[in-house]
Design a protein around this motif. Structure first.
Motif, PDB file in Angstrom:
ATOM      1  N   PRO A 196      58.607  56.828-134.068  1.00  0.00           N
ATOM      2  CA  PRO A 196      58.976  55.564-134.713  1.00  0.00           C
ATOM      3  C   PRO A 196      59.168  54.451-133.694  1.00  0.00           C
ATOM      4  N   TYR A 197      58.851  53.245-134.115  1.00  0.00           N
ATOM      5  CA  TYR A 197      59.021  52.060-133.273  1.00  0.00           C
ATOM      6  C   TYR A 197      60.059  51.167-133.942  1.00  0.00           C
ATOM      7  N   PHE A 198      61.223  51.024-133.310  1.00  0.00           N
ATOM      8  CA  PHE A 198      62.305  50.226-133.863  1.00  0.00           C
ATOM      9  C   PHE A 198      62.324  48.846-133.216  1.00  0.00           C
ATOM     10  N   TYR A 199      62.509  47.829-134.044  1.00  0.00           N
ATOM     11  CA  TYR A 199      62.531  46.472-133.507  1.00  0.00           C
ATOM     12  C   TYR A 199      63.916  46.129-132.953  1.00  0.00           C
ATOM     13  N   THR A 200      63.926  45.676-131.711  1.00  0.00           N
ATOM     14  CA  THR A 200      65.162  45.199-131.105  1.00  0.00           C
ATOM     15  C   THR A 200      65.483  43.809-131.646  1.00  0.00           C
ATOM     16  N   PHE A 201      66.670  43.332-131.324  1.00  0.00           N
ATOM     17  CA  PHE A 201      67.127  42.035-131.819  1.00  0.00           C
ATOM     18  C   PHE A 201      66.892  40.994-130.720  1.00  0.00           C
ATOM     19  N   PRO A 202      65.852  40.172-130.853  1.00  0.00           N
ATOM     20  CA  PRO A 202      65.495  39.231-129.779  1.00  0.00           C
ATOM     21  C   PRO A 202      66.377  37.984-129.809  1.00  0.00           C
ATOM     22  N   PHE A 203      67.558  38.071-129.220  1.00  0.00           N
ATOM     23  CA  PHE A 203      68.555  37.007-129.310  1.00  0.00           C
ATOM     24  C   PHE A 203      67.968  35.605-129.066  1.00  0.00           C
TER      25      PHE A 203
ATOM     26  N   TYR B 220      61.417  51.219-128.673  1.00  0.00           N
ATOM     27  CA  TYR B 220      62.197  50.062-129.124  1.00  0.00           C
ATOM     28  C   TYR B 220      61.610  48.807-128.489  1.00  0.00           C
ATOM     29  N   GLY B 221      61.405  47.785-129.291  1.00  0.00           N
ATOM     30  CA  GLY B 221      60.877  46.546-128.733  1.00  0.00           C
ATOM     31  C   GLY B 221      60.907  45.429-129.744  1.00  0.00           C
ATOM     32  N   ILE B 222      60.600  44.216-129.287  1.00  0.00           N
ATOM     33  CA  ILE B 222      60.589  43.085-130.201  1.00  0.00           C
ATOM     34  C   ILE B 222      59.418  43.221-131.173  1.00  0.00           C
ATOM     35  N   ASN B 223      59.574  42.648-132.341  1.00  0.00           N
ATOM     36  CA  ASN B 223      58.463  42.599-133.296  1.00  0.00           C
ATOM     37  C   ASN B 223      57.256  41.986-132.595  1.00  0.00           C
ATOM     38  N   PRO B 224      56.107  42.685-132.573  1.00  0.00           N
ATOM     39  CA  PRO B 224      54.959  42.184-131.795  1.00  0.00           C
ATOM     40  C   PRO B 224      54.465  40.812-132.247  1.00  0.00           C
ATOM     41  N   LYS B 225      54.772  40.438-133.480  1.00  0.00           N
ATOM     42  CA  LYS B 225      54.371  39.105-133.953  1.00  0.00           C
ATOM     43  C   LYS B 225      55.045  37.994-133.149  1.00  0.00           C
ATOM     44  N   LEU B 226      56.162  38.345-132.512  1.00  0.00           N
ATOM     45  CA  LEU B 226      56.877  37.372-131.688  1.00  0.00           C
ATOM     46  C   LEU B 226      56.342  37.326-130.261  1.00  0.00           C
ATOM     47  N   GLY B 227      55.541  38.323-129.877  1.00  0.00           N
ATOM     48  CA  GLY B 227      55.035  38.408-128.512  1.00  0.00           C
ATOM     49  C   GLY B 227      54.184  37.207-128.158  1.00  0.00           C
ATOM     50  N   LYS B 228      54.234  36.812-126.891  1.00  0.00           N
ATOM     51  CA  LYS B 228      53.611  35.544-126.513  1.00  0.00           C
ATOM     52  C   LYS B 228      52.083  35.579-126.446  1.00  0.00           C
TER      53      LYS B 228
END
Length: 381
Positions: free
Chosen positions: A304-311, A243-251
């Motif tokens: 599977p890799y599920f995207y968390t909700f990056p508030f 589980y993690g943030i969508n990698p496109k959002l990664g810094k």
């Protein structure tokens, strides 16, 4: 049984002293434990500053007060298992990178510290630097049977693949069972890489604040609720899901020009120049780094890799809204699970919030890519 584990969390302040600078005085072991249990819903947490004497001293005080329990070498706080770990810095061919060390026994950690402290610079601060050669390090960790995992492996700063091209050229005498992805990559991006073929993948938060604990986490199948069994499952590829943030959002997802502040994909690793201003002052993005690594012919099927909700990265989700969501679902992991199985629709949620959650699941949004140390954004237009 299945457990939810974030295995890379930092302590900022311990035993009346800063361990990691800059950080908040609220980032203490007690607050980390409370947040992980009550707000996040984790079962297992890996705290990566346990080589610091202050952290050990504070842990011993909490044991004496009955706030922690030591059972068969394992640290517990009620329903939470705390795995003592360390993030350290190694050097390969003049390039530095970080690794995580996981200990299956609290006393073993103490013994390890006594023997190896002469090998480290600043062992009592976060991420101490190993002074010896890689083969010296391998001999020591092998003798203690410690799980070693390259940390945030694909990121440009202190990531393993910014220092080397493959695992075997660096670790010649010990086995690496797992790789930590980091915030700017997911398993789908790396499933064709040679190094990933036989190894498990970990998605951890690398949290430097309480709010970022469980930003990324793992669902792991274990036989028993112990550090030894968690480590055994990582070695045996028993990760059920990441589980993690969508990698496109990664810094560090895209490459970035520090001269003109542009983000982009590089066309070649042979000529690393900004396509806009031609500067060579470039932070190489994770997406480009992965594209240059050795591939296998048939990609490996990973969990599977599920995207968390990056508030914090989504418009319209301030602290009040976040608090409302946590109150409804009990904790963040319950919330994330309900998004992935659709159960959130049966909860009593504000209509405007529910609409945005539905759009998030359907990926009905625009992403501003992350790059150069700046996180991206989810934009509902």
């Amino acid at each position: 049984m299945r457990v939810y584990a974030d295995l890379h969390v930092h302590i900022g302040f311990s035993n009346g002293r800063y361990i990691k600078v800059p950080s908040s005085k609220t980032l203490t072991l007690e607050n980390i434990i409370k947040t992980a249990k009550d707000e996040k819903g984790l079962n297992v947490i890996g705290v990566v500053d346990f080589l610091c004497k202050d952290v050990i001293d504070e842990t011993d005080k909490l044991l004496d007060k009955g706030k922690l329990e030591l059972k068969d070498g394992n640290l517990y706080s009620e329903g939470l298992l705390i795995i003592p770990a360390a993030e350290i810095e190694l050097r390969f061919c003049s390039n530095d990178f970080h690794c995580l060390l996981f200990f299956d026994d609290y006393e073993k950690l103490k013994d390890f510290r006594k023997i190896i402290k002469i090998y480290f610079n600043q062992i009592d601060f976060s991420c101490p630097v190993f002074k010896g050669r890689i083969d010296d390090f391998e001999k020591i960790v092998s003798s203690f049977e410690i799980l070693t995992v390259p940390a945030h492996a694909f990121t440009p700063y202190k990531g393993f693949y910014s220092a080397a091209k493959n695992i075997e050229e660096v670790f010649e005498n010990s086995e690496i069972f797992s790789i930590e992805l980091g915030l700017s990559a997911d398993s789908y991006m790396v499933n064709a890489l040679f190094d990933v073929h036989r190894r498990s993948l970990l998605s951890n938060s690398d949290a430097h604040s309480l709010k970022n604990i469980a930003r990324e986490f793992n669902e792991i199948e274990v036989e028993n609720f112990s550090a030894n069994d968690v480590i055994k499952s990582i070695k045996e590829n028993k990760i059920i899901a990441n589980y993690g943030i969508n990698p496109k959002l990664g810094k560090y997802h895209k490459s970035y020009c520090k001269e003109c502040n542009s983000s982009f994909n590089l066309k070649s690793q042979d000529l690393i120049l900004c396509p806009f201003c031609k500067s060579n002052d470039i932070v190489i993005g994770v997406e480009d780094r992965i594209s240059w690594l050795c591939k296998i012919e048939n990609p490996v099927e990973k969990p599977p890799y599920f995207y968390t909700f990056p508030f914090e990265l989504i418009q319209g989700f301030g602290q009040k809204t976040i608090r409302k969501i946590i109150d409804v679902f009990g904790n963040e992991i319950n919330f994330i699970k309900s998004l992935n199985n659709g159960a959130f629709r049966s909860y009593n949620i504000d209509k405007n919030i529910a609409q945005k959650l539905e759009r998030f699941i359907n990926q009905d949004y625009t992403i501003k890519f992350g790059a150069g140390g700046h996180f991206g954004r989810v934009i509902f237009e």
